[in-house]
Motif scaffolding. Structure first.
Motif, PDB file in Angstrom:
ATOM      1  N   ARG A  14       0.817  -1.207   0.000  1.00  0.00           N
ATOM      2  CA  ARG A  14       0.000   0.000   0.000  1.00  0.00           C
ATOM      3  C   ARG A  14       0.855   1.263   0.000  1.00  0.00           C
ATOM      4  N   CYS A  15       2.020   1.182   0.612  1.00  0.00           N
ATOM      5  CA  CYS A  15       2.914   2.332   0.784  1.00  0.00           C
ATOM      6  C   CYS A  15       3.268   2.974  -0.560  1.00  0.00           C
ATOM      7  N   VAL A  16       3.245   4.317  -0.578  1.00  0.00           N
ATOM      8  CA  VAL A  16       3.625   5.041  -1.797  1.00  0.00           C
ATOM      9  C   VAL A  16       4.924   5.834  -1.605  1.00  0.00           C
ATOM     10  N   GLY A  17       5.602   5.589  -0.476  1.00  0.00           N
ATOM     11  CA  GLY A  17       6.950   6.118  -0.295  1.00  0.00           C
ATOM     12  C   GLY A  17       7.066   7.608  -0.069  1.00  0.00           C
ATOM     13  N   THR A  18       6.098   8.220   0.579  1.00  0.00           N
ATOM     14  CA  THR A  18       6.193   9.658   0.835  1.00  0.00           C
ATOM     15  C   THR A  18       7.248   9.993   1.885  1.00  0.00           C
ATOM     16  N   GLY A  19       7.530   9.054   2.763  1.00  0.00           N
ATOM     17  CA  GLY A  19       8.524   9.290   3.806  1.00  0.00           C
ATOM     18  C   GLY A  19       7.997  10.007   5.027  1.00  0.00           C
ATOM     19  N   GLY A  20       6.718  10.282   5.056  1.00  0.00           N
ATOM     20  CA  GLY A  20       6.143  10.991   6.201  1.00  0.00           C
ATOM     21  C   GLY A  20       6.338  10.259   7.513  1.00  0.00           C
ATOM     22  N   ALA A  25       8.840   9.510  12.864  1.00  0.00           N
ATOM     23  CA  ALA A  25       9.412   8.566  13.840  1.00  0.00           C
ATOM     24  C   ALA A  25      10.516   7.747  13.178  1.00  0.00           C
ATOM     25  N   GLU A  26      11.683   8.371  13.036  1.00  0.00           N
ATOM     26  CA  GLU A  26      12.765   7.689  12.325  1.00  0.00           C
ATOM     27  C   GLU A  26      13.337   6.517  13.117  1.00  0.00           C
ATOM     28  N   GLU A  27      13.016   6.452  14.407  1.00  0.00           N
ATOM     29  CA  GLU A  27      13.468   5.300  15.186  1.00  0.00           C
ATOM     30  C   GLU A  27      12.680   4.043  14.827  1.00  0.00           C
ATOM     31  N   VAL A  28      11.500   4.259  14.276  1.00  0.00           N
ATOM     32  CA  VAL A  28      10.596   3.132  14.027  1.00  0.00           C
ATOM     33  C   VAL A  28      10.484   2.788  12.542  1.00  0.00           C
ATOM     34  N   PHE A  29      10.586   3.834  11.689  1.00  0.00           N
ATOM     35  CA  PHE A  29      10.383   3.613  10.259  1.00  0.00           C
ATOM     36  C   PHE A  29      11.603   4.032   9.451  1.00  0.00           C
ATOM     37  N   VAL A  53       4.839   7.598  16.843  1.00  0.00           N
ATOM     38  CA  VAL A  53       4.233   6.569  15.987  1.00  0.00           C
ATOM     39  C   VAL A  53       2.814   6.978  15.603  1.00  0.00           C
ATOM     40  N   ARG A  54       2.082   7.535  16.545  1.00  0.00           N
ATOM     41  CA  ARG A  54       0.717   7.984  16.230  1.00  0.00           C
ATOM     42  C   ARG A  54       0.743   9.107  15.192  1.00  0.00           C
ATOM     43  N   GLN A  55       1.734   9.950  15.286  1.00  0.00           N
ATOM     44  CA  GLN A  55       1.868  11.006  14.275  1.00  0.00           C
ATOM     45  C   GLN A  55       2.150  10.398  12.907  1.00  0.00           C
ATOM     46  N   ALA A  56       2.970   9.374  12.889  1.00  0.00           N
ATOM     47  CA  ALA A  56       3.281   8.700  11.625  1.00  0.00           C
ATOM     48  C   ALA A  56       2.010   8.116  11.009  1.00  0.00           C
ATOM     49  N   VAL A  57       1.185   7.512  11.838  1.00  0.00           N
ATOM     50  CA  VAL A  57      -0.090   6.968  11.351  1.00  0.00           C
ATOM     51  C   VAL A  57      -0.935   8.094  10.757  1.00  0.00           C
ATOM     52  N   ASP A  58      -0.960   9.216  11.440  1.00  0.00           N
ATOM     53  CA  ASP A  58      -1.778  10.351  10.996  1.00  0.00           C
ATOM     54  C   ASP A  58      -1.316  10.925   9.656  1.00  0.00           C
ATOM     55  N   VAL A  59      -0.007  10.939   9.437  1.00  0.00           N
ATOM     56  CA  VAL A  59       0.488  11.581   8.213  1.00  0.00           C
ATOM     57  C   VAL A  59       0.529  10.637   7.012  1.00  0.00           C
ATOM     58  N   TYR A  63      -2.885   5.052   4.593  1.00  0.00           N
ATOM     59  CA  TYR A  63      -3.247   4.161   5.714  1.00  0.00           C
ATOM     60  C   TYR A  63      -2.471   2.843   5.676  1.00  0.00           C
ATOM     61  N   ALA A  64      -1.177   2.971   5.456  1.00  0.00           N
ATOM     62  CA  ALA A  64      -0.355   1.764   5.352  1.00  0.00           C
ATOM     63  C   ALA A  64       0.200   1.311   6.699  1.00  0.00           C
ATOM     64  N   ILE A  65      -0.046   2.111   7.748  1.00  0.00           N
ATOM     65  CA  ILE A  65       0.493   1.772   9.062  1.00  0.00           C
ATOM     66  C   ILE A  65      -0.657   1.419   9.997  1.00  0.00           C
ATOM     67  N   ALA A  66      -0.541   0.290  10.644  1.00  0.00           N
ATOM     68  CA  ALA A  66      -1.576  -0.133  11.590  1.00  0.00           C
ATOM     69  C   ALA A  66      -0.967  -0.299  12.974  1.00  0.00           C
ATOM     70  N   LEU A  67      -1.754   0.062  13.978  1.00  0.00           N
ATOM     71  CA  LEU A  67      -1.318  -0.082  15.361  1.00  0.00           C
ATOM     72  C   LEU A  67      -2.244  -1.026  16.095  1.00  0.00           C
ATOM     73  N   ALA A  68      -1.641  -1.832  16.923  1.00  0.00           N
ATOM     74  CA  ALA A  68      -2.426  -2.616  17.872  1.00  0.00           C
ATOM     75  C   ALA A  68      -1.913  -2.237  19.252  1.00  0.00           C
ATOM     76  N   GLU A  69      -2.809  -2.018  20.163  1.00  0.00           N
ATOM     77  CA  GLU A  69      -2.402  -1.640  21.518  1.00  0.00           C
ATOM     78  C   GLU A  69      -2.722  -2.770  22.458  1.00  0.00           C
ATOM     79  N   LYS A  70      -1.779  -3.004  23.338  1.00  0.00           N
ATOM     80  CA  LYS A  70      -1.964  -4.089  24.290  1.00  0.00           C
ATOM     81  C   LYS A  70      -1.750  -3.544  25.688  1.00  0.00           C
ATOM     82  N   GLU A  71      -2.683  -3.808  26.555  1.00  0.00           N
ATOM     83  CA  GLU A  71      -2.539  -3.365  27.941  1.00  0.00           C
ATOM     84  C   GLU A  71      -1.545  -4.272  28.657  1.00  0.00           C
ATOM     85  N   ASN A  72      -0.595  -3.644  29.315  1.00  0.00           N
ATOM     86  CA  ASN A  72       0.330  -4.409  30.148  1.00  0.00           C
ATOM     87  C   ASN A  72      -0.206  -4.465  31.564  1.00  0.00           C
TER      88      ASN A  72
END
Ligand code: SF4
Length: 74
Positions: A14-20, A25-29, A53-59, A63-72
């Motif tokens: 799905r990714c179109v390589g915008t780099g957003g 979040a360059e530590e993650v992507f 990471v949430r900002q990355a999802v927003d930009v 919609y190529a980035i998906a998050l799953a949240e897990k309660e610790n």
């Protein structure tokens, strides 16, 4: 102590390589040198990176980035 941990997944087809996401979040992507598409550097970023990471999802325009949240905690 409780908290939320994130699990990140990306859809390279799905990714179109915008780099957003890398900008947010360059530590993650990262981007593949060949095709410019997203490369996931870490599937489980720490809580300190959650906001970025949430900002990355927003930009991401496709919609190529998906998050799953897990309660610790217990
Ligand atoms: S923001 Fe989305 S489209 Fe852009 S490089 Fe990242 S995953 Fe790909």
């Amino acid at each position: 102590m409780t908290g939320t941990s994130l699990r990140v997944s990306v859809d390279r087809d799905r990714c179109v390589g915008t780099g957003g996401c890398v900008f947010a979040a360059e530590e993650v992507f990262d981007q593949n040198d060949e095709d410019g598409r997203v490369v996931l550097r870490t599937e489980y970023p720490g809580p300190d990176l959650a906001e970025a990471v949430r900002q990355a999802v927003d930009v991401c325009p496709v919609y190529a980035i998906a998050l799953a949240e897990k309660e610790n905690g217990r």
